[in-house]
Design an enzyme around this catalytic site. Structure first.
Site, mmCIF file in Angstrom:
data_model
loop_
_atom_site.group_PDB
_atom_site.id
_atom_site.type_symbol
_atom_site.label_atom_id
_atom_site.label_comp_id
_atom_site.label_asym_id
_atom_site.label_seq_id
_atom_site.Cartn_x
_atom_site.Cartn_y
_atom_site.Cartn_z
ATOM 1 N N GLU A 35 6.485 -5.794 8.170
ATOM 2 C CA GLU A 35 5.558 -4.689 7.929
ATOM 3 C C GLU A 35 4.623 -4.545 9.120
ATOM 4 O O GLU A 35 4.036 -5.513 9.588
ATOM 5 C CB GLU A 35 4.764 -4.946 6.651
ATOM 6 C CG GLU A 35 3.555 -4.043 6.427
ATOM 7 C CD GLU A 35 3.906 -2.560 6.419
ATOM 8 O OE1 GLU A 35 3.111 -1.775 6.974
ATOM 9 O OE2 GLU A 35 4.968 -2.192 5.876
ATOM 10 N N GLN A 36 4.476 -3.305 9.623
ATOM 11 C CA GLN A 36 3.687 -3.099 10.834
ATOM 12 C C GLN A 36 2.185 -3.151 10.590
ATOM 13 O O GLN A 36 1.413 -3.409 11.510
ATOM 14 C CB GLN A 36 4.047 -1.763 11.474
ATOM 15 C CG GLN A 36 3.684 -0.539 10.636
ATOM 16 C CD GLN A 36 4.036 0.763 11.339
ATOM 17 O OE1 GLN A 36 4.450 0.749 12.507
ATOM 18 N NE2 GLN A 36 3.890 1.873 10.650
ATOM 19 N N ARG A 106 -0.656 4.158 -6.058
ATOM 20 C CA ARG A 106 0.308 3.476 -5.185
ATOM 21 C C ARG A 106 -0.107 2.036 -4.885
ATOM 22 O O ARG A 106 0.714 1.125 -4.867
ATOM 23 C CB ARG A 106 0.437 4.228 -3.850
ATOM 24 C CG ARG A 106 1.339 5.429 -3.873
ATOM 25 C CD ARG A 106 1.401 6.071 -2.496
ATOM 26 N NE ARG A 106 2.244 7.248 -2.507
ATOM 27 C CZ ARG A 106 3.547 7.249 -2.257
ATOM 28 N NH1 ARG A 106 4.147 6.114 -1.974
ATOM 29 N NH2 ARG A 106 4.243 8.367 -2.291
ATOM 30 N N TYR A 209 -3.369 14.655 -11.917
ATOM 31 C CA TYR A 209 -3.121 13.774 -13.059
ATOM 32 C C TYR A 209 -4.021 12.548 -12.937
ATOM 33 O O TYR A 209 -4.442 12.169 -11.835
ATOM 34 C CB TYR A 209 -1.646 13.374 -13.163
ATOM 35 C CG TYR A 209 -1.013 12.791 -11.925
ATOM 36 C CD1 TYR A 209 -1.098 11.427 -11.629
ATOM 37 C CD2 TYR A 209 -0.287 13.595 -11.058
ATOM 38 C CE1 TYR A 209 -0.489 10.894 -10.503
ATOM 39 C CE2 TYR A 209 0.320 13.075 -9.932
ATOM 40 C CZ TYR A 209 0.220 11.727 -9.657
ATOM 41 O OH TYR A 209 0.822 11.201 -8.533
ATOM 42 N N ASP A 287 13.223 7.146 2.103
ATOM 43 C CA ASP A 287 13.005 8.268 3.023
ATOM 44 C C ASP A 287 13.696 8.076 4.368
ATOM 45 O O ASP A 287 13.937 9.058 5.078
ATOM 46 C CB ASP A 287 11.507 8.480 3.258
ATOM 47 C CG ASP A 287 10.838 9.262 2.138
ATOM 48 O OD1 ASP A 287 11.556 9.775 1.259
ATOM 49 O OD2 ASP A 287 9.594 9.355 2.143
#
Length: 391
Positions: A35-36, A106, A209, A287
Site C-alpha cells: 500500500e502506497q 468506507r 444516505y 477498478d
C-alpha cells in the site's frame, strides 16, 4: 491447486485488495499487501454494500461485525429534486431475510478488513509506491525507492491508475463523460431516514444516505458540464460551487448542502473493461480491470466479488494459468452488465422536464406503488447473485 505453495503480492490496500488478501490467506496462500499510503485508511466517503457484496463479507466470517458498523438500508427513494416529492421507491425491506443492504463508511469497512487480514497472517507493508511491474514466471514489483519484490503472483488491486493494467493491455485513453461529482460527509440535521435518496433534476442529481447510527449523511452529487475535472479523489472544491449547482433543488437539499465544507470533486471518465485481466504471474481486480461509474453503487461490491472469485478460481484449478483464465471467464460478462446498467441510470436521473421525463416518472411511480415486489424483482440479477456459491 495448492495455494499453500504460493507467495502472492497484492498491490493496493483498499476494499478490493484487502478482501482479496483475506480470501487468499484463508485458503493458505502467503500474502503481502503493498500500500502506497502511510496508513491503511479511507476517509470522507460512504458506500452501499448491497446483498451481493455482503455475501462475500459473510463468507469471510465478518457479517455480524460489519452489521455493527452499518446503517441497514430500508429503501432507495427516487425524488423530484425541485419539489422533494417522491417519484418512486425501491423497498429494500422486501428483500429476502438473508439479503441485507447496508450503508457504511468506507473507513469502517477498511478497518474491519485490515484487522481481519492481519489476524489471518497477511503482511501489510505501507509506503510502498509501485513504479513498475514485470510479468513472468516470477513477476517483479519495482518500488519508487528502487527496492524490488518478487512473488509467484502479483495482483493489481490498485484502481484506475493501476501499474499492472498497462503491462497486460495496450494503453487506452478514457473519455470524459461530461460529468463531475462532489462528495462530502455532513451532520444529519434533517432527520434523514435509513434510505438512499436520489434527488433528481435536469442534468444533475444528488444521492444522500445516513452513516454511523444515522449521525451523519453521505452526500454524492453529480452535474453534467463541459468543464472537466481531474479523475482524482484528492481534489477539493469550494462548497459554494456545489451549492450553486443545486440551487434549484428543494429545501431539504439546501439544508444538507449548507453544511458542506470543502467537498471532494472529481471528473467521471469512462474506461473500457480491460481485454486481458491476467498474464504470466499477473492479475487485475476491481477498478484496475473494470472501472465503474458510481450510478448503481456497485464499485466496491464488484471488487469484493472479484476478490472471492479470484481466490476460489485459483483454489479450484489445476494450475495458476487455468485458475486465472477461469476467474476472467466467470467475471467479465457480469461486470460489463453492471457497468452498462450504471451508465443508463445516469441518463434516467438527469432527464429534463418534458414528456419523456413525465412518462418515465409516471411509469416508475405506478410500478413502485402498485407492484413493489415487481419493482424489486428487476434487481434480482444483481442483488440475488452469490459468488460464494456460484460454480
Amino acid at each position: 491447486m495448492n495455494l499453500h505453495d504460493l507467495d502472492i503480492a497484492v498491490i493496493g490496500g483498499g476494499i478490493g485488495g484487502l478482501t482479496c488478501a483475506l480470501a487468499l490467506s484463508r485458503r493458505g496462500a502467503r500474502v503481502t499487501v503493498l500500500e502506497q499510503a502511510q496508513a491503511i485508511t479511507e476517509v470522507g466517503a460512504g458506500i452501499q454494500v448491497s446483498p451481493n457484496g455482503l455475501r462475500v463479507i459473510e463468507a469471510l466470517g465478518l457479517g455480524d461485525a460489519l452489521a455493527e458498523r452499518c446503517v441497514q438500508g430500508q429503501a432507495v427513494s427516487l425524488r423530484n429534486g425541485s419539489s422533494g416529492a417522491e417519484v418512486a421507491r425501491l423497498d429494500l425491506m422486501r428483500l429476502p431475510a438473508d439479503q441485507r443492504y447496508f450503508f457504511v463508511h468506507r473507513a469502517d469497512l477498511v478497518d474491519l478488513l485490515s484487522a481481519a487480514a492481519r489476524d489471518q497472517g497477511v503482511t501489510v507493508r505501507l509506503l510502498q509506491r509501485v513504479d513498475t511491474v514485470a510479468s513472468g514466471p516470477r513477476p517483479r514489483v519495482v518500488l519508487a525507492t528502487g527496492d524490488t519484490r518478487d512473488a509467484d503472483l502479483v495482483i493489481g488491486a490498485d484502481g484506475i491508475h493501476s501499474a499492472v493494467r498497462p503491462v497486460l493491455n495496450a494503453a487506452q485513453k478514457p473519455f470524459f463523460t461530461g460529468q463531475v461529482a462532489w462528495r462530502c460527509i455532513v451532520p444529519n440535521t434533517t432527520g434523514h431516514p435509513p434510505h438512499a435518496r436520489v434527488h433528481m433534476g435536469p442534468r444533475r442529481h444528488m444521492v444522500t444516505y445516513p452513516l454511523r447510527d444515522g449521525r451523519v449523511l453521505n452526500v454524492v452529487a453529480v452535474e453534467e458540464r463541459a468543464q472537466w475535472a481531474a479523475e482524482s479523489w484528492s481534489q477539493r472544491d469550494d462548497a459554494d460551487n456545489l451549492r450553486k449547482a443545486f440551487a434549484g433543488f428543494d429545501a431539504e437539499v439546501h439544508q444538507i448542502l449548507s453544511q458542506a465544507d470543502a467537498p471532494g470533486i472529481w471528473g467521471l471518465f469512462r474506461h473500457p473493461v480491460a481485454a486481458r485481466w491476467y498474464g504470466p504471474g499477473l492479475a487485475l481486480l476491481g477498478d484496475a480491470a473494470h472501472p465503474t461509474l458510481p450510478f448503481l453503487a456497485q464499485g466496491a461490491n464488484m471488487a469484493m466479488e472479484d476478490a472471492w472469485v479470484l481466490a476460489a478460481s485459483l483454489a479450484d484449478a489445476p494450475d495458476m494459468d487455468a485458475g486465472l483464465a477461469a476467474y476472467q471467464q466467470r467475471r467479465k460478462a457480469r461486470v460489463t452488465r453492471v457497468i452498462d446498467a450504471a451508465s443508463k441510470n445516469a441518463r434516467n436521473y438527469h432527464l429534463s422536464p418534458g414528456p419523456i421525463r413525465f412518462a418515465a416518472h409516471t411509469v416508475l411511480g405506478l410500478l413502485s406503488r402498485v407492484s413493489p415486489g415487481q419493482m424489486l424483482a428487476r434487481f434480482d440479477w444483481l442483488y440475488g447473485h452469490d459468488v460464494t456459491k456460484a460454480a
